[in-house]
Design a protein around this motif. Structure first.
Motif, PDB file in Angstrom:
ATOM      1  N   VAL A  66      10.718  17.128  -4.493  1.00 28.14           N
ATOM      2  CA  VAL A  66      10.762  15.947  -3.627  1.00 28.14           C
ATOM      3  C   VAL A  66      11.882  16.149  -2.593  1.00 28.14           C
ATOM      4  O   VAL A  66      12.993  16.529  -2.954  1.00 28.14           O
ATOM      5  CB  VAL A  66      11.042  14.680  -4.459  1.00 28.14           C
ATOM      6  CG1 VAL A  66      11.208  13.469  -3.566  1.00 28.14           C
ATOM      7  CG2 VAL A  66       9.936  14.461  -5.463  1.00 28.14           C
ATOM      8  N   PRO A  67      11.583  15.936  -1.298  1.00 23.93           N
ATOM      9  CA  PRO A  67      12.633  16.077  -0.287  1.00 23.93           C
ATOM     10  C   PRO A  67      13.582  14.883  -0.348  1.00 23.93           C
ATOM     11  O   PRO A  67      13.483  13.948   0.442  1.00 23.93           O
ATOM     12  CB  PRO A  67      11.867  16.119   1.027  1.00 23.93           C
ATOM     13  CG  PRO A  67      10.578  15.427   0.747  1.00 23.93           C
ATOM     14  CD  PRO A  67      10.283  15.584  -0.704  1.00 23.93           C
ATOM     15  N   THR A  71       2.336   1.775  -3.538  1.00 27.86           N
ATOM     16  CA  THR A  71       1.447   2.025  -4.672  1.00 27.86           C
ATOM     17  C   THR A  71       0.425   3.118  -4.396  1.00 27.86           C
ATOM     18  O   THR A  71      -0.079   3.734  -5.321  1.00 27.86           O
ATOM     19  CB  THR A  71       0.680   0.750  -5.072  1.00 27.86           C
ATOM     20  OG1 THR A  71      -0.006   0.263  -3.916  1.00 27.86           O
ATOM     21  CG2 THR A  71       1.621  -0.315  -5.570  1.00 27.86           C
ATOM     22  N   ARG A  72       0.109   3.338  -3.141  1.00 21.56           N
ATOM     23  CA  ARG A  72      -1.004   4.224  -2.843  1.00 21.56           C
ATOM     24  C   ARG A  72      -0.631   5.427  -2.007  1.00 21.56           C
ATOM     25  O   ARG A  72      -1.502   6.177  -1.599  1.00 21.56           O
ATOM     26  CB  ARG A  72      -2.106   3.447  -2.088  1.00 21.56           C
ATOM     27  CG  ARG A  72      -2.751   2.350  -2.901  1.00 21.56           C
ATOM     28  CD  ARG A  72      -3.639   2.992  -3.922  1.00 21.56           C
ATOM     29  NE  ARG A  72      -3.967   2.075  -4.977  1.00 21.56           N
ATOM     30  CZ  ARG A  72      -5.208   1.806  -5.371  1.00 21.56           C
ATOM     31  NH1 ARG A  72      -6.199   2.360  -4.756  1.00 21.56           N
ATOM     32  NH2 ARG A  72      -5.423   1.003  -6.374  1.00 21.56           N
ATOM     33  N   MET A  73       0.631   5.565  -1.647  1.00 18.41           N
ATOM     34  CA  MET A  73       0.972   6.638  -0.724  1.00 18.41           C
ATOM     35  C   MET A  73       2.105   7.513  -1.265  1.00 18.41           C
ATOM     36  O   MET A  73       2.911   7.089  -2.073  1.00 18.41           O
ATOM     37  CB  MET A  73       1.323   6.062   0.649  1.00 18.41           C
ATOM     38  CG  MET A  73       0.133   5.397   1.313  1.00 18.41           C
ATOM     39  SD  MET A  73       0.494   4.813   2.971  1.00 18.41           S
ATOM     40  CE  MET A  73       0.624   6.361   3.863  1.00 18.41           C
ATOM     41  N   THR A  74       2.123   8.731  -0.749  1.00 20.57           N
ATOM     42  CA  THR A  74       3.116   9.708  -1.183  1.00 20.57           C
ATOM     43  C   THR A  74       4.556   9.214  -1.017  1.00 20.57           C
ATOM     44  O   THR A  74       5.349   9.325  -1.951  1.00 20.57           O
ATOM     45  CB  THR A  74       2.923  11.015  -0.402  1.00 20.57           C
ATOM     46  OG1 THR A  74       1.530  11.279  -0.339  1.00 20.57           O
ATOM     47  CG2 THR A  74       3.603  12.154  -1.068  1.00 20.57           C
ATOM     48  N   PRO A  75       4.918   8.665   0.154  1.00 21.91           N
ATOM     49  CA  PRO A  75       6.324   8.241   0.306  1.00 21.91           C
ATOM     50  C   PRO A  75       6.750   7.226  -0.754  1.00 21.91           C
ATOM     51  O   PRO A  75       7.896   7.251  -1.203  1.00 21.91           O
ATOM     52  CB  PRO A  75       6.355   7.601   1.701  1.00 21.91           C
ATOM     53  CG  PRO A  75       5.205   8.187   2.419  1.00 21.91           C
ATOM     54  CD  PRO A  75       4.147   8.425   1.386  1.00 21.91           C
ATOM     55  N   VAL A 131       0.843  -1.201   0.000  1.00 23.14           N
ATOM     56  CA  VAL A 131       0.000   0.000   0.000  1.00 23.14           C
ATOM     57  C   VAL A 131       0.878   1.250   0.000  1.00 23.14           C
ATOM     58  O   VAL A 131       0.632   2.204  -0.738  1.00 23.14           O
ATOM     59  CB  VAL A 131      -0.950  -0.008   1.219  1.00 23.14           C
ATOM     60  CG1 VAL A 131      -1.647   1.332   1.365  1.00 23.14           C
ATOM     61  CG2 VAL A 131      -1.966  -1.123   1.079  1.00 23.14           C
ATOM     62  N   TYR A 186      10.204   5.947  -5.575  1.00 19.72           N
ATOM     63  CA  TYR A 186      10.379   5.627  -6.998  1.00 19.72           C
ATOM     64  C   TYR A 186      11.026   6.797  -7.725  1.00 19.72           C
ATOM     65  O   TYR A 186      11.928   6.620  -8.536  1.00 19.72           O
ATOM     66  CB  TYR A 186       9.026   5.317  -7.650  1.00 19.72           C
ATOM     67  CG  TYR A 186       8.515   3.929  -7.386  1.00 19.72           C
ATOM     68  CD1 TYR A 186       9.186   2.819  -7.872  1.00 19.72           C
ATOM     69  CD2 TYR A 186       7.344   3.722  -6.668  1.00 19.72           C
ATOM     70  CE1 TYR A 186       8.711   1.537  -7.642  1.00 19.72           C
ATOM     71  CE2 TYR A 186       6.856   2.453  -6.431  1.00 19.72           C
ATOM     72  CZ  TYR A 186       7.539   1.361  -6.924  1.00 19.72           C
ATOM     73  OH  TYR A 186       7.063   0.106  -6.694  1.00 19.72           O
ATOM     74  N   ALA A 187      10.540   8.014  -7.430  1.00 19.06           N
ATOM     75  CA  ALA A 187      11.037   9.183  -8.158  1.00 19.06           C
ATOM     76  C   ALA A 187      12.523   9.412  -7.875  1.00 19.06           C
ATOM     77  O   ALA A 187      13.300   9.683  -8.782  1.00 19.06           O
ATOM     78  CB  ALA A 187      10.227  10.415  -7.776  1.00 19.06           C
ATOM     79  N   GLY A 213      14.451   2.967  -9.230  1.00 18.36           N
ATOM     80  CA  GLY A 213      13.296   3.536  -9.906  1.00 18.36           C
ATOM     81  C   GLY A 213      12.227   2.550 -10.310  1.00 18.36           C
ATOM     82  O   GLY A 213      11.129   2.948 -10.664  1.00 18.36           O
ATOM     83  N   ARG A 246       5.672   6.996  -3.910  1.00 17.72           N
ATOM     84  CA  ARG A 246       5.940   7.752  -5.127  1.00 17.72           C
ATOM     85  C   ARG A 246       7.311   8.419  -5.048  1.00 17.72           C
ATOM     86  O   ARG A 246       8.072   8.438  -6.002  1.00 17.72           O
ATOM     87  CB  ARG A 246       4.897   8.848  -5.310  1.00 17.72           C
ATOM     88  CG  ARG A 246       3.615   8.390  -5.913  1.00 17.72           C
ATOM     89  CD  ARG A 246       3.770   8.199  -7.405  1.00 17.72           C
ATOM     90  NE  ARG A 246       2.515   7.765  -7.977  1.00 17.72           N
ATOM     91  CZ  ARG A 246       1.595   8.615  -8.411  1.00 17.72           C
ATOM     92  NH1 ARG A 246       1.808   9.898  -8.359  1.00 17.72           N
ATOM     93  NH2 ARG A 246       0.475   8.163  -8.891  1.00 17.72           N
ATOM     94  N   TYR A 247       7.599   8.987  -3.884  1.00 19.48           N
ATOM     95  CA  TYR A 247       8.871   9.690  -3.710  1.00 19.48           C
ATOM     96  C   TYR A 247      10.047   8.719  -3.846  1.00 19.48           C
ATOM     97  O   TYR A 247      11.066   9.039  -4.461  1.00 19.48           O
ATOM     98  CB  TYR A 247       8.906  10.378  -2.343  1.00 19.48           C
ATOM     99  CG  TYR A 247       8.105  11.663  -2.271  1.00 19.48           C
ATOM    100  CD1 TYR A 247       7.569  12.230  -3.426  1.00 19.48           C
ATOM    101  CD2 TYR A 247       7.890  12.309  -1.075  1.00 19.48           C
ATOM    102  CE1 TYR A 247       6.840  13.401  -3.365  1.00 19.48           C
ATOM    103  CE2 TYR A 247       7.159  13.492  -1.007  1.00 19.48           C
ATOM    104  CZ  TYR A 247       6.635  14.037  -2.162  1.00 19.48           C
ATOM    105  OH  TYR A 247       5.929  15.199  -2.101  1.00 19.48           O
TER     106      TYR A 247
END
Lengths: 487, 446
Positions: free
Chosen positions: B333-334, B310-314, B307, B319-320, B390, B316-317
């Motif tokens: 992104v911090p 796939t579903r939360m801000t951290p 979760v 992966y980025a 990534g 995404r960060y």
């Protein structure tokens, strides 16, 4: 070259291209992005094998399957991204793979003699023992050309050789190209810059959608006609009409400085205004933008937005204050190429697209669809990987992510670099719309027609300082700008 | 979309799951062996046969060995047949000698014997092979055994749960490793942190919580303190990487040595075993059906991590940052905070792995977790996470961990030598990465 064809899964990149290059001639190869120029060049360089077609060099039929084949036939390709080993010296790079060795030991004296001879031919005046890492772009280009000459290339292919050069360096490169032409080399010159073509080329071949669409002697065809051939339609104007009237001051920069690169830069941008920031490469334009955006720490200076002092220490701070930066290099700095367009779009906006850390994926998707429609982003779907997009669409995705963030100040660093003519026009139109909507825009550009065509006001930088300001861009001339930039 | 691209996409996306299923199928086939029910279920089958005897009043001897399930088998037959008309003359438990004595007693009493209820083991006893000449007076009793069927040893539920329990520690630590590898880093220190955490937990319990008399609260506090200690080391690792830009490989290599050394110092080179019996609850207990607690914990953690990614801000960060650190930074992104958190998470989960391992083995030793970092990295990589960062999926890592566990378990069942196992495991890791390369190449050329 006759009837060259090349397909990739899902794309027919070349559909029967013919190309003739005479000895001692500069042939300009023109076309929008995706017209097949790069593929054709890769076929010539042996990086891709053609699916069909014939190739004759000096009357002999040949087949290029590997880069080695093409090198042996006397064809040298200088790609936009140089193929140099950064840690090795210029000389070592020139002889890489062909070291003149005696019993395994590299014979330095022989190589340095040959290198000096090559440098003499090219008028290069730097030490061939310098590591390539520390050379300027122009010097690296010379090393690439020397490398080509070192194995007696008779055909030289250059892809956008002036993309990263200053006006002065371009002049020198043209001198070298003319000299090589005199020596009997055939040169294929690929460029987006139409102005250069008239200066350097003897003949022009235009590609569109993997086919030849026109050929003309240089100077025998008007600029409008050329653009028409490239895009397949008449482009009435390169720049869309402006309608917005600048209002009150929004962004103020005062005494900005960092080391020797940016020294005491002050300027302001008004509501609805496009301020062009121009100058030679190394004048500190991108560096200034990075300081405003917090990408690099600044030594001194004050940044105000709508009169309030901003405390910007990182891009995160800048974004929170409403400043967005469209970087010059989209592939390395603007986008995560391996990730989807949607993820790239969401990245600066996750605070809005999430609640207590949980993403609101539906809202993100709807928002993106909205911007994709408004900006005319043409992609199969939001799951498409950013790396698969054309330059124009990539730039629009970057723009979309800042617009979704509701940025009030947008800094465009070379917004149309590597973007084809049609998409350029759309980017310009969008910039005008943003200005009309009251945003403050800074456009960094090296292309003077673009600066003159788009800006309300022009700021010329030179060696990290403001060299001058032209208050009414409509009255300015290229000569006036260059004068400020060079002097 | 035609069938072929869809199939190839399915293969590309879930190739490793397919490989895992194929491995399971293979080991199922090669471990296919005759089986029969045991205990209560076996008793039911045998009792049903005895009830159907002509006349309905069969005279029966029950003969069982003393293997697990056998006593239950005997008593359950007695219970099922009580009052059914079937007469149980005697019950022989243990060895053939007991069966011979029972037969002698029946023979001496002059009784007839219709059937002998046995298990597959007792049914093969020599004493029953020549009854006609040895005990002519009892007649010709039939031997009744539970039905025989063929079932793979690999697919027995006990074995499957065993696989899950064996891999729980590696799989849990691999969650943290996936975070780190997705950011483009690597964490070589996890194996040492497992040892350090196991030793710390054991020492805290022995020295401060009362040793073998320790209570639940004491044990929980000891475990939390050890896990947090690992977290602090992880924060140190992370700040070395983010503040000073030292490559993760080097920092975590150093931390691997530091962690292992600390574990040996704290354990004085010995195993710490003064722990209460209840301490094994986490590692060996099973409060949810037959599912071991460690496996339940593992599944819960994977669900949470999935979760998160796939579903939360951290997520995404993470992966980025791994996909393009500079682009992520310029998108606000911090980056430093994200990287720091990845290493802290990895260390915390390694600490938890150490606690589970100490609980499984009911002791703490500095030798635990030796080389585990390599198995953990293997699980992540086999699961399809790219070492260049990534890309990767949490459930892929779980698949990877299970692939490794299944291969090891399957080879144990088929008596493959442990040295050979290493060679095979190495080949599988290479194969998995190769599969991933091919996947990326086909995708990129599209």
């Amino acid at each position: 070259m006759r009837g060259i064809m090349k397909s990739f899964p899902g794309v027919r990149a070349l559909r029967g291209v013919d190309l003739t290059l005479n000895r001692g001639e500069v042939l300009a190869l023109l076309g929008e992005n995706g017209a097949g120029k790069s593929t054709l060049m890769r076929v010539l360089g042996g990086a891709h094998a053609a699916d069909a077609g014939t190739l004759h060099v000096d009357g002999c039929s040949t087949v290029f399957r590997t880069p080695e084949d093409s090198r042996r036939a006397g064809v040298a390709v200088i790609y936009q991204e140089f193929n140099l080993v950064p840690g090795l010296s210029a000389m070592e790079n020139i002889f890489l793979g062909r070291e003149t060795s005696r019993v395994g030991f590299v014979s330095g004296s022989e190589e340095s003699r040959a290198t000096r001879a090559l440098f003499g031919r090219l008028g290069a005046n730097f030490d061939p023992r310098t590591p390539c890492r520390t050379l300027t772009t122009a010097q690296q280009q010379l090393v690439e050309i020397a490398k080509a000459l070192a194995f007696e290339a008779r055909i030289l292919v250059m892809d956008e050789p002036t993309a990263a050069l200053t006006a002065h360096e371009v002049e020198r490169l043209f001198g070298i190209i003319r000299e090589l032409r005199r020596q009997g080399l055939g040169i294929i010159y690929i460029s987006h810059r139409l102005d250069e073509i008239d200066l350097i080329a003897d003949r022009i071949t235009v590609l569109r959608d993997g086919r030849n669409v026109g050929e003309a002697p240089a100077g025998g065809i008007s600029r409008t006609a050329l653009i028409g051939l490239m895009v397949g339609r008449e482009l009435k104007d390169e720049f869309p009409p402006r309608s917005s009237v600048p209002g009150n001051t929004r962004l103020e920069v005062h005494g900005l400085g960092r080391g020797q690169v940016v020294r005491d830069i002050s300027f302001s941008v008004r509501r609805g205004e496009i301020l062009a920031m121009t100058g030679l490469i190394g004048a500190g334009r991108t560096e200034t933008a990075r300081l405003i955006f917090g990408a690099d720490p600044r030594d001194c200076g004050e940044i105000r937005l709508d009169g309030n002092i901003l405390d910007i220490r990182s891009p995160r701070d800048a974004i929170r204050s409403g400043i967005g930066l469209l970087t010059e290099d989209r592939k390395l700095q603007g986008l995560v190429l391996r990730h989807s367009v949607l993820e790239n779009f969401g990245l600066p906006n996750l605070e809005r697209f999430s609640h207590r850390g949980f993403l609101k994926l539906g809202i993100e998707r709807e928002d993106f669809a909205d911007y994709a429609r408004r900006l005319g982003i043409r992609i199969p779907g939001p799951e498409e990987r950013a790396g698969n997009l054309s330059g124009g669409n990539q730039q629009k995705v970057v723009l979309a992510k800042w617009l979704a963030r509701n940025c009030e100040v947008l800094i465009f660093d070379e917004p149309t670099r590597g973007i084809d003519v049609g998409a350029k026009y759309e980017i310009y139109r969008l910039m005008n719309e943003l200005a009309a909507a009251g945003k403050a825009l800074i456009m960094i550009s090296s292309e003077l027609p673009e600066v003159l065509g788009m800006a309300d006001r022009i700021l010329v930088l030179r060696q990290g300082r403001v060299a001058g300001e032209i208050a009414d861009a409509r009255q300015a001339t290229q000569e006036e700008i260059l004068h400020l930039a060079v002097e | 979309m035609t069938l072929k691209p869809r199939l190839s996409r399915l293969l590309a996306e879930h190739g490793m799951v397919l490989v895992l299923l194929l491995l399971c199928a293979y080991f199922s086939i090669v471990t296919l062996t005759p089986q029969s029910a045991t205990g209560v279920e076996a008793a039911r089958q045998v009792a049903d046969v005895l009830r159907e005897f002509p006349g309905g009043s069969a005279r029966v001897l029950i003969a069982v060995s003393d293997q697990p399930g056998d006593p239950e088998f005997a008593t359950e037959i007695e219970r099922l047949l009580a009052g059914s008309g079937v007469r149980i003359l005697d019950v022989a438990r243990g060895e053939p000698r007991q069966a011979r004595e029972a037969l002698q007693r029946i023979s001496a009493s002059g009784g007839r014997l219709d059937a002998i209820a046995c298990t597959p083991v007792s049914g093969a006893w020599l004493v029953f092979t020549d009854l006609k000449s040895d005990f002519p007076s009892i007649g010709e009793p039939r031997r009744i055994v539970p039905r025989e069927y063929r079932w793979p040893n690999f697919l027995k539920s006990g074995n499957l749960l065993n696989i899950a329990n064996q891999i729980a520690v590696i799989a849990i630590v691999a969650i943290g490793m996936t975070f780190v590898i997705i950011t483009g880093g690597i964490d070589l220190s996890v194996g040492s942190l497992i040892a350090l955490s196991a030793v710390l937990t054991a020492r805290f319990i022995r020295d401060y919580a009362g040793g073998t008399e320790a209570g639940t609260a004491g044990m929980i506090l000891a475990a939390i303190a050890s896990i947090l200690s690992c977290g602090i080391l992880g924060a140190f690792t992370g700040s070395m990487i983010t503040r000073f830009g030292i490559p993760p490989f080097i920092v975590t290599l150093a931390m691997m040595l530091v962690g292992s050394g600390l574990a040996y110092i704290l354990a004085h080179g010995q195993s710490i075993y003064q722990l209460p019996d209840s301490f094994v609850w986490l590692g060996r207990g099973a409060d949810f059906g037959r599912m071991p607690n460690a496996v339940v914990l593992m599944l819960v953690l994977y669900a949470l991590a999935h979760v998160l990614m796939t579903r939360m801000t951290p997520g995404r960060y993470l992966y980025a940052v791994g996909g393009n650190r500079e682009a992520a930074r310029l998108s606000g992104v911090p980056v430093r905070r994200v990287l720091l958190l990845a290493y802290v998470a990895s260390a915390l989960l390694a600490g938890l792995g150490g606690v589970i391992m100490a609980s499984q083995l009911k002791s703490g030793s500095a030798t635990y977790g030796n080389m585990y970092e390599l198995y953990v990295i293997a699980a992540v990589v086999v699961g399809g996470t790219s070492l260049s960062g990534g890309e990767g999926r949490m459930l892929g890592t779980l698949t990877g961990a299970f692939t490794i566990a299944v291969i090891q378990n399957g080879m144990n069942l088929t008596n493959v030598e442990s040295y050979t196992q290493k060679v095979v495991l190495g080949a599988v890791i290479l194969g998995a990465v190769l599969l991933d390369r091919i996947r990326l190449r086909t995708r990129d050329s599209q």
